[in-house]
Design a protein around this motif. Structure first.
Motif, short mmCIF file in Angstrom:
data_model
loop_
_atom_site.label_atom_id
_atom_site.label_comp_id
_atom_site.label_asym_id
_atom_site.label_seq_id
_atom_site.Cartn_x
_atom_site.Cartn_y
_atom_site.Cartn_z
N LEU A 124 1.30 -0.86 -0.08
CA LEU A 124 0.02 0.15 -0.45
C LEU A 124 1.27 1.51 -0.13
CD1 LEU A 124 -2.45 1.16 0.21
CD2 LEU A 124 -2.58 1.46 3.02
N VAL A 125 0.96 2.01 -0.84
CA VAL A 125 1.63 3.15 -1.36
C VAL A 125 0.61 4.47 -1.04
CG1 VAL A 125 2.77 4.64 -3.01
CG2 VAL A 125 3.19 2.66 -2.23
N ILE A 126 0.59 5.02 0.20
CA ILE A 126 0.08 6.89 0.33
C ILE A 126 1.26 7.89 -0.35
CG2 ILE A 126 -1.31 7.36 1.77
CD1 ILE A 126 -1.45 4.93 3.21
N GLU A 127 0.46 8.66 -0.86
CA GLU A 127 0.57 10.26 -1.14
C GLU A 127 0.13 11.05 0.38
OE1 GLU A 127 0.10 13.56 -1.19
OE2 GLU A 127 2.72 13.25 -2.20
N PRO A 128 0.78 11.28 1.05
CA PRO A 128 0.34 11.83 2.14
C PRO A 128 0.12 12.91 1.97
CG PRO A 128 3.15 11.95 2.25
CD PRO A 128 2.77 11.15 0.80
N GLU A 129 0.13 13.96 1.23
CA GLU A 129 -0.73 15.34 0.46
C GLU A 129 -2.10 14.75 0.55
OE1 GLU A 129 0.67 18.11 1.95
OE2 GLU A 129 2.55 17.40 2.67
N THR A 130 -2.00 14.66 -0.68
CA THR A 130 -3.15 13.93 -0.99
C THR A 130 -4.50 13.21 -0.58
OG1 THR A 130 -2.40 12.92 -2.56
CG2 THR A 130 -2.31 14.94 -3.17
N ARG A 131 -3.66 12.36 0.26
CA ARG A 131 -4.10 10.91 0.49
C ARG A 131 -4.09 9.93 -0.09
NH1 ARG A 131 -2.38 13.26 5.49
NH2 ARG A 131 -3.81 13.57 7.52
N THR A 132 -3.67 9.90 -1.61
CA THR A 132 -4.42 9.19 -2.20
C THR A 132 -3.47 7.46 -1.73
OG1 THR A 132 -4.28 11.10 -3.77
CG2 THR A 132 -3.83 7.84 -4.77
N ALA A 133 -4.58 6.61 -1.61
CA ALA A 133 -4.02 5.63 -1.60
C ALA A 133 -3.64 4.42 -2.90
CB ALA A 133 -4.70 4.44 -0.80
N THR A 134 -2.70 4.22 -3.03
CA THR A 134 -2.84 3.21 -4.19
C THR A 134 -2.40 1.21 -3.65
OG1 THR A 134 -1.69 4.90 -5.48
CG2 THR A 134 -1.69 2.35 -6.81
N LEU A 135 -3.13 0.64 -3.88
CA LEU A 135 -2.42 -0.81 -3.42
C LEU A 135 -2.00 -1.63 -4.83
CD1 LEU A 135 -2.51 -2.96 -0.81
CD2 LEU A 135 -5.11 -3.51 -2.43
N TYR A 136 -1.00 -2.35 -4.74
CA TYR A 136 0.14 -3.56 -5.08
C TYR A 136 -0.52 -4.51 -4.84
CZ TYR A 136 1.78 1.39 -7.15
OH TYR A 136 1.78 2.41 -7.99
N ARG A 137 -0.49 -5.55 -5.85
CA ARG A 137 -0.67 -7.07 -6.02
C ARG A 137 -0.29 -7.34 -6.96
NH1 ARG A 137 -5.98 -8.20 -5.29
NH2 ARG A 137 -6.05 -6.70 -3.18
N ALA A 138 1.14 -8.31 -6.63
CA ALA A 138 2.05 -9.44 -6.91
C ALA A 138 2.84 -7.67 -8.76
CB ALA A 138 1.52 -10.53 -8.52
N GLY A 139 2.70 -6.49 -8.21
CA GLY A 139 3.28 -5.52 -9.10
C GLY A 139 2.03 -4.93 -9.66
N ARG A 140 0.74 -5.15 -9.11
CA ARG A 140 0.19 -4.20 -10.61
C ARG A 140 -0.89 -3.47 -9.90
NH1 ARG A 140 0.29 -9.09 -13.78
NH2 ARG A 140 1.25 -8.92 -16.17
N VAL A 141 -1.09 -2.56 -9.79
CA VAL A 141 -1.94 -1.60 -9.08
C VAL A 141 -3.46 -2.53 -8.96
CG1 VAL A 141 -3.60 0.24 -9.09
CG2 VAL A 141 -1.01 0.11 -10.38
N VAL A 142 -3.79 -2.42 -7.79
CA VAL A 142 -5.30 -2.97 -7.32
C VAL A 142 -6.65 -2.18 -7.62
CG1 VAL A 142 -6.67 -4.27 -5.95
CG2 VAL A 142 -4.13 -4.76 -6.58
N GLU A 143 -7.46 -2.24 -8.65
CA GLU A 143 -8.84 -1.24 -8.35
C GLU A 143 -10.10 -2.14 -8.38
OE1 GLU A 143 -9.15 1.99 -8.00
OE2 GLU A 143 -6.94 2.78 -8.58
N PRO A 144 -10.65 -2.44 -7.11
CA PRO A 144 -10.43 -0.66 -6.79
C PRO A 144 -9.88 -1.05 -5.67
CG PRO A 144 -12.48 -2.44 -5.87
CD PRO A 144 -12.17 -2.59 -6.74
N THR A 145 -9.41 -0.17 -4.32
CA THR A 145 -8.29 -0.11 -3.51
C THR A 145 -9.04 -0.96 -2.26
OG1 THR A 145 -7.39 2.03 -4.59
CG2 THR A 145 -6.72 0.82 -2.88
N TYR A 146 -8.42 -1.81 -2.37
CA TYR A 146 -9.36 -2.98 -0.84
C TYR A 146 -8.03 -3.99 -0.67
CZ TYR A 146 -11.84 -6.42 1.15
OH TYR A 146 -12.24 -7.79 2.87
#
Length: 172
Positions: A124-146
């Motif tokens: 789980l990678v989070i950008e602190p200023e925008t509070r945007t969370a990106t989740l990676y599973r096996a190197g790929r972005v997971v949508e929705p972020t669950y």
């Protein structure tokens, strides 16, 4: 950037505790500056929310601990959530989820393949200023972020990161 660092600087960093977040990538030292206030505040709020959820799933929560492949190859994520048997005297030998909070000019995204090779299920990678969370599973972005590991959804609306889980919700 590559630099030759005098042993005196390394000794000073050790004596002041400034080296505890430093990482070694295949034998190469990466000096990591301490996190800023926004970064640290977000990390604290997250661990207070995610820690109890992890515990209910039988996972151990650690903050700023080493995740090792070998003694000469390790990273220090902001948080990690691991099975009890993945702990060791030097830190962690595996993780189900790592959380990285971005800092200016950090190397978070360069760590993703390493985490994948080590068998980390989610990052789980989070950008602190925008509070945007990106989740990676096996190197790929997971949508929705669950996160399957913790059973938590992450949604950002108007600069606020909302965590939603079975029976609860909170904002950081």
């Amino acid at each position: 950037m590559r630099a030759v660092v005098p042993e005196s600087l390394l000794a000073e960093r050790r004596s002041r505790g400034l080296d505890r977040r430093d990482e070694v990538w295949d034998g190469v030292l990466h000096m990591v500056p301490p996190p800023g206030d926004t970064h640290q505040g977000l990390s604290t709020e997250l661990v207070m929310l995610l820690g109890p959820l992890a515990k209910r799933r039988g996972l151990v929560t650690r903050v700023e601990t080493g995740l090792f492949r070998t003694g000469e190859d390790y990273r220090v994520p902001d948080q990690l959530y691991r099975r009890p048997d993945d702990g060791s005297s030097r830190g962690a030998e595996g993780a189900e989820l790592v959380v990285e909070i971005l800092s200016p000019q950090d190397e978070t995204l360069a760590k993703l393949p390493w985490y994948d090779e080590l068998g980390v299920r989610e990052v789980l990678v989070i950008e602190p200023e925008t509070r945007t969370a990106t989740l990676y599973r096996a190197g790929r972005v997971v949508e929705p972020t669950y996160s399957e590991v913790l059973g938590v959804a992450f949604e950002t609306v108007e600069g606020r990161l909302t965590l939603i889980w079975d029976g609860g919700e909170d904002v950081v």
